[in-house]
Scaffold this motif. Structure first.
Motif, PDB file in Angstrom:
ATOM      1  N   MET A 103       0.851  -1.210   0.000  1.00  0.00           N
ATOM      2  CA  MET A 103       0.000   0.000   0.000  1.00  0.00           C
ATOM      3  C   MET A 103       0.881   1.253   0.000  1.00  0.00           C
ATOM      4  SD  MET A 103      -3.171   0.831  -0.094  1.00  0.00           S
ATOM      5  CE  MET A 103      -4.105   2.309   0.043  1.00  0.00           C
ATOM      6  N   LYS A 104       1.894   1.209   0.912  1.00  0.00           N
ATOM      7  CA  LYS A 104       2.821   2.335   1.029  1.00  0.00           C
ATOM      8  C   LYS A 104       3.495   2.605  -0.317  1.00  0.00           C
ATOM      9  CE  LYS A 104       5.210   3.578   5.253  1.00  0.00           C
ATOM     10  NZ  LYS A 104       6.178   3.135   6.254  1.00  0.00           N
ATOM     11  N   TYR A 105       3.833   1.500  -1.021  1.00  0.00           N
ATOM     12  CA  TYR A 105       4.512   1.581  -2.317  1.00  0.00           C
ATOM     13  C   TYR A 105       3.630   2.335  -3.323  1.00  0.00           C
ATOM     14  CZ  TYR A 105       6.326   0.027  -6.823  1.00  0.00           C
ATOM     15  OH  TYR A 105       6.795  -0.007  -8.118  1.00  0.00           O
ATOM     16  N   PHE A 106       2.320   1.988  -3.298  1.00  0.00           N
ATOM     17  CA  PHE A 106       1.404   2.622  -4.258  1.00  0.00           C
ATOM     18  C   PHE A 106       1.191   4.098  -3.940  1.00  0.00           C
ATOM     19  CE2 PHE A 106       0.301  -1.835  -5.045  1.00  0.00           C
ATOM     20  CZ  PHE A 106       0.501  -1.841  -6.414  1.00  0.00           C
ATOM     21  N   ILE A 107       1.167   4.415  -2.614  1.00  0.00           N
ATOM     22  CA  ILE A 107       1.010   5.831  -2.221  1.00  0.00           C
ATOM     23  C   ILE A 107       2.239   6.615  -2.691  1.00  0.00           C
ATOM     24  CG2 ILE A 107       0.896   7.426  -0.247  1.00  0.00           C
ATOM     25  CD1 ILE A 107      -0.818   5.250   1.161  1.00  0.00           C
ATOM     26  N   GLY A 108       3.420   6.002  -2.498  1.00  0.00           N
ATOM     27  CA  GLY A 108       4.670   6.648  -2.927  1.00  0.00           C
ATOM     28  C   GLY A 108       4.686   6.882  -4.427  1.00  0.00           C
ATOM     29  N   LEU A 109       4.221   5.867  -5.157  1.00  0.00           N
ATOM     30  CA  LEU A 109       4.193   5.930  -6.618  1.00  0.00           C
ATOM     31  C   LEU A 109       3.247   7.035  -7.088  1.00  0.00           C
ATOM     32  CD1 LEU A 109       5.813   3.944  -8.328  1.00  0.00           C
ATOM     33  CD2 LEU A 109       3.703   2.750  -8.837  1.00  0.00           C
ATOM     34  N   ASN A 110       2.097   7.106  -6.398  1.00  0.00           N
ATOM     35  CA  ASN A 110       1.095   8.118  -6.711  1.00  0.00           C
ATOM     36  C   ASN A 110       1.646   9.524  -6.468  1.00  0.00           C
ATOM     37  OD1 ASN A 110      -1.451   8.736  -7.581  1.00  0.00           O
ATOM     38  ND2 ASN A 110      -2.268   8.895  -5.511  1.00  0.00           N
TER      39      ASN A 110
END
Lengths: 257, 243
Positions: A1-8
């Motif tokens: 989840m953290k990865y996707f927030i970072g990517l966003n």
């Protein structure tokens, strides 16, 4: 989840930076003292030097499209529609998009790599120290040159691709030069040509802005230069499709279909 | 006489990395001042702040009696004509010949008529100063490292600057070429009566070129003396550089 927030976050930051870069382009564009010589030099590189590649691709595209379409039209007894079908498909969609994609690959990556290497070898700083505005000299000239040259390349590509279509028609059948072009011009209207021309301006602008943005903001030495060139091609190609999608919707709404 | 460059309590950070901490210096007219420090100690950042390629976070920078932070772009461009900058990587424009590289600074500071009348002479004079007049139509890629450094110096000299900032001028050169470049720096300084700030950790270059040396350690001015006095110092942090 953290990865996707970072990517966003990364994506949104980049969108914001591209927006700021585009705003700066317009600010600098309207400032006095235009770099006309450098603009012509860039037109030469963007237009003339890309023409052989665009021409060859367009020729093959027209030829292949005609050969591939022929059996289906023959099945319905409509092979006489071949010149009309090929020319409308090429002018409206295939030729502008393929030309833009080729330019995104050649010009976008070239600009990303060239400006990136200028950034990491301090050439852009050297320009600034010498009192030249590097944004105006390097970016404005390149973006304007791409915006102006892409519609020209696209139109030449249309002509060459339709000529390729003529050869394609004559591989299996026989259509005279005069009849072929009469059918092509009967099928085409300004409603096909103008929207296609307008969208190529936007394609050119997008390719120029993305190539320059990626190169101008290149970091991390030679590794960064490679990344700038690659991501310039990826983002510019993606933007070409997005602009095409929007252009088709607008054309449809305006009743050009 | 007033100093030509005055840096007062300058601070510069990159995130949590405080590169310059209340750093001050003064450069007198005609002086060659060397900034000595370890890699990453903020030497290059300092001279980039002086020419406003990188804005300082706080503090004051005065160049030729003008506050560099209060200038608009036009004023800054005019001032930059009086300040030459020799980049560590030379920063020669790859796509241009030596002639075009040298003419490039003139396009902003000379009118079209002035360029038509005098650019050829100015280019030749600058190239003769560095002993490379025969390379005028060559591309940077055709030149050796030492030649490229000389051409970069010629480009710096073409506007006859009052102040020259050198960013590690001898890095990456063999000892013989490095000595030649150091001697050349002294020659041009005398000819143009320029003041220089030289970033270097090449002891031979510092010995040849410096009138005064400032040691930059942890973003602060740790020592400020002549090369010979620093060489005799017993301070362990200073000795590290002379070992």
């Amino acid at each position: 989840m953290k990865y996707f927030i970072g990517l966003n976050n990364e994506f949104l930051t980049e969108v914001g930076e591209i927006y700021q870069f585009t705003r700066r382009f317009f600010r600098e564009f309207f400032k006095p003292k235009q770099e006309f010589d450098e603009f012509l030099h860039q037109c030469f590189w963007v237009g003339y030097k890309t023409l052989p590649l665009v021409g060859l691709t367009a020729f093959i595209m027209g030829l292949v499209l005609t050969i591939q379409s022929r059996p289906t039209l023959v099945e319905f007894g409509a092979q006489s529609m071949l010149p009309a079908m090929v020319s409308v498909s090429l002018v409206r969609e295939i030729s502008p998009v393929i030309t833009a994609l080729i330019c995104a690959g050649k010009i976008g990556s070239g600009m990303g790599a060239e400006l990136g290497s200028m950034r990491v070898t301090e050439q852009i700083d050297a320009m600034e120290v010498s009192g030249t505005n590097p944004f105006k000299y390097l970016i404005v000239t390149r973006v304007v040159a791409t915006t102006v040259m892409l519609p020209l390349l696209s139109n030449l590509s249309n002509a060459i691709a339709i000529y390729g279509g003529y050869l394609g028609v004559n591989i299996r059948g026989h259509v005279s030069w005069h009849l072929y072009w009469t059918q092509v011009f009967d099928a085409l209207s300004y409603g096909d040509l103008i929207p296609s021309l307008i969208k190529t301006f936007f394609f050119g602008f997008a390719i120029g802005i993305i190539g320059c943005y990626k190169g101008y903001n290149s970091k991390k030495g030679t590794e960064g230069v490679g990344r700038s060139a690659t991501s310039a091609v990826v983002v510019a190609s993606l933007l070409v499709f997005v602009i095409d999608l929007i252009a088709v919707q607008i054309t449809d709404l305006l009743g050009f279909t | 006489m007033d100093p030509v460059v005055k840096v007062e309590n300058v601070n510069k950070s990159f995130g949590d990395n405080h590169v310059l901490r209340n750093f001050s210096l003064e450069l007198e007219p005609g002086e060659n001042l060397v900034i000595l420090g370890k890699s990453g100690s903020g030497k290059s950042v300092l001279i980039k702040c002086i020419i406003n390629l990188m804005p300082a976070d706080t503090g004051k920078i005065i160049v030729l009696d003008q506050s560099i932070q209060d200038m608009d772009q036009e004023e800054l461009d005019i001032l930059r004509a009086k300040v030459g900058f020799l980049f560590q990587s030379n920063a020669l424009y790859d796509s241009m010949t030596v002639r075009e590289n040298l003419e490039f600074p003139l396009r902003r500071h000379w009118s079209k008529e002035e360029r038509e009348r005098g650019s050829e002479m100015a280019v030749l004079e600058a190239l003769e100063d560095v002993g490379l007049a025969h390379t005028i139509d060559m591309m940077p890629a055709e030149l050796s490292g030492g030649m490229r450094k000389r051409i970069a110096l010629a480009r710096t000299l073409i506007l006859k600057p009052t102040i020259i900032l050198y960013d590690e001028p001898t890095t990456g050169l063999d000892p013989v070429t490095a000595r030649e470049i150091s001697n050349l720096m002294i020659e041009v300084q005398k000819k143009y009566n320029a003041s220089s700030i030289i970033i270097s950790h090449d002891m031979n270059c510092i010995n040849i070129t410096s009138n005064r040396v400032i040691m930059l350690i942890e973003g602060r001015c740790y020592a400020n003396d002549t090369f010979n006095n620093l060489k005799k110092s017993t301070d362990p942090k200073i000795r590290e550089f002379f070992a």
